[in-house]
Design a protein around this motif. Sequence first.
Motif, PDB file in Angstrom:
ATOM      1  N   HIS A   7     -17.160  10.012  12.585  1.00 30.17           N
ATOM      2  CA  HIS A   7     -17.587   9.369  13.835  1.00 30.17           C
ATOM      3  C   HIS A   7     -19.065   9.613  14.114  1.00 30.17           C
ATOM      4  O   HIS A   7     -19.571  10.703  13.848  1.00 30.17           O
ATOM      5  CB  HIS A   7     -16.757   9.901  15.011  1.00 30.17           C
ATOM      6  N   ASP A  12     -17.267   8.765  19.703  1.00 31.32           N
ATOM      7  CA  ASP A  12     -17.232  10.095  20.327  1.00 31.32           C
ATOM      8  C   ASP A  12     -17.720  11.210  19.411  1.00 31.32           C
ATOM      9  O   ASP A  12     -17.401  12.370  19.621  1.00 31.32           O
ATOM     10  CB  ASP A  12     -15.840  10.399  20.887  1.00 31.32           C
ATOM     11  N   HIS A  37     -14.314   4.897  16.769  1.00 32.19           N
ATOM     12  CA  HIS A  37     -13.269   4.293  17.591  1.00 32.19           C
ATOM     13  C   HIS A  37     -13.776   2.947  18.129  1.00 32.19           C
ATOM     14  O   HIS A  37     -14.840   2.896  18.776  1.00 32.19           O
ATOM     15  CB  HIS A  37     -12.954   5.185  18.803  1.00 32.19           C
ATOM     16  N   HIS A 248     -16.673  14.884  13.931  1.00 28.62           N
ATOM     17  CA  HIS A 248     -17.177  14.419  15.237  1.00 28.62           C
ATOM     18  C   HIS A 248     -18.444  15.184  15.636  1.00 28.62           C
ATOM     19  O   HIS A 248     -18.807  15.186  16.817  1.00 28.62           O
ATOM     20  CB  HIS A 248     -16.139  14.650  16.336  1.00 28.62           C
TER      21      HIS A 248
HETATM   22 FE    FE Z   1     -12.389  10.852  18.338  1.00 25.12          FE
END
Ligand code: FE
Length: 280
Positions: A7, A12, A37, A248
């Motif tokens: 990500h 996020d 996402h 992330h």
């Molecule tokens: Fe996530």
Amino acid sequence: MIDLHSHTYFSDGTFSPAELLAEAAAAGLTALAITDHDTMQGYEVAVGGEIPPGLEVICGVELSTKFHGVTVHLLGYFPVEPPAPEFQSWLSGLLETRRDRNRRLVERLQGLGIEITLSEVEAKGRSLTGRPHFARVLMEKGYVKDLQQAFDEYLDESAKAFVFREEVPIAEAIERVILAGGVPSLAHPVRVAKNNWSTLAEWIGELARMGLRAVEVYHSDHSPEDVCYYKELAIRYGLGVTGGSDFHGANKPKISLGRGVNGNVQVPDQVLLDLRALVR
Ligand code: FE
Ligand code: AMP
Ligand code: FE
Ligand code: ZN
């Protein structure tokens, strides 16, 4: 080494696309899929800029869908070419349901006596605002000591501020990914059916009949036993295999790109070759 789940700060994560590519090169990856996402902006910005030599960047997305009344994440991979504009406009529609959820989540938190506004949460995100951005605001304002506590107390599905988000049925998401020339893969099955192995098997059987093409076997949350079992399920239902760390950045600080948590993720290079063969 390859990693097919990551990500950027367009969803996020906390890394910019360029920072993510630099991290991938430093980790020695030969391929990285960007799977934000609900948006492909991170991928687009990444491939629009300079790509480290020896690194292949794969287009992907992670969708929140509904299956048996619960939220199930579906990965969509486009390893041959990015999806057509219709898929992008379908994605934009999903962003609207997220905005609606965020408005209600702010109201819910305010109702619990927390001083928080939508604009201050949105200021943390870019293309979209997710619960990790809410977690960060709660932490920075001293309501919780860390991001995990924000989820445990307020944001998790079982926590006191959780609000429902309208999500697309997984069958629709699978169909959309396939129509757009992609490969749908069930994300982190450990979080599906509470990892009850017999229910999970039934559900994956159902998803295979809906057109699912792969299962995310390798993931930072998977134990060695999980990995073994999910491989077996993929074989049982004639599905391919995908895998990645679900990096992330600082939002999940224990996860390293390509390696997961303490090296628990090792995605074989063959997975990418097989993924291309799953495009039909
Ligand atoms: Fe996530
Ligand atoms: P959203 O898509 O805005 O509903 O946010 C979902 C994201 O929040 C997931 O992709 C994870 O990054 C994170 N998340 C969800 N549940 C938890 C949890 N219980 N603990 C930590 N992070 C979570
Ligand atoms: Fe996920
Ligand atoms: Zn993810």
